[in-house]
Design a protein around this motif. Structure first.
Motif, PDB file in Angstrom:
ATOM      1  N   ASP A   1       0.799  -1.139   0.046  1.00 16.48           N
ATOM      2  CA  ASP A   1      -0.031  -0.104   0.058  1.00 16.48           C
ATOM      3  C   ASP A   1       0.914   1.158   0.082  1.00 16.48           C
ATOM      4  N   ILE A   2       0.383   2.385  -0.290  1.00 17.49           N
ATOM      5  CA  ILE A   2       1.030   3.751  -0.483  1.00 17.49           C
ATOM      6  C   ILE A   2       1.829   3.921   0.915  1.00 17.49           C
TER       7      ILE A   2
ATOM      8  N   ASP B   1       3.072   2.116   3.013  1.00 18.20           N
ATOM      9  CA  ASP B   1       4.372   1.110   3.292  1.00 18.20           C
ATOM     10  C   ASP B   1       5.206   1.634   2.228  1.00 18.20           C
ATOM     11  N   TRP B   2       4.805   1.950   0.877  1.00 14.16           N
ATOM     12  CA  TRP B   2       5.720   2.461   0.124  1.00 14.16           C
ATOM     13  C   TRP B   2       6.360   3.548   0.240  1.00 14.16           C
TER      14      TRP B   2
ATOM     15  N   ILE C   1      -4.417  10.080  -0.019  1.00 19.13           N
ATOM     16  CA  ILE C   1      -3.708   8.602  -0.566  1.00 19.13           C
ATOM     17  C   ILE C   1      -3.567   8.902  -2.364  1.00 19.13           C
TER      18      ILE C   1
END
Length: 102
Positions: A2-3, A5-6, A83
């Motif tokens: 997911d964003i 984590d990225w 997001i």
């Protein structure tokens, strides 16, 4: 991945003992209401890139804008766009890394 984590991994990979003591990543709120994202790109492959402010406004509750200047990625958007704004940054970094931006 997911964003969040990225972006967390991207931040960690750019920490070099110096960069993280500067502006790094800043996420703040706007009073209209909305989000403001500013990311220091001075140590990245897009550091020399410039992009004039691009605003996409469907309504007062559905909008976002993005620019790159002075070695900073700046994006802002309505209260539902955090997001999405982080995703714009991720997309840009991945395109550069894959040599798909001119």
């Amino acid at each position: 991945m997911d964003i969040l984590d990225w972006i967390q991994n991207w931040f960690k990979s750019n920490c070099d003992g110096d960069w993280e003591h500067g502006d790094g990543i800043q996420i703040t709120t706007l009073d209209n209401p909305g989000w403001d994202v500013e990311i220091d790109i001075s140590k990245t492959s897009i550091a020399s890139m410039n992009l004039d402010w691009i605003l996409n406004e469907n309504s007062k509750q559905d909008w976002y804008g993005v620019k790159i200047e002075n070695q900073k990625f700046n994006a802002a958007g309505d209260s539902g766009k955090l997001i999405f704004l982080l995703g714009l940054f991720k997309e840009m970094i991945e395109k550069i890394e894959n040599n798909t931006i001119g």
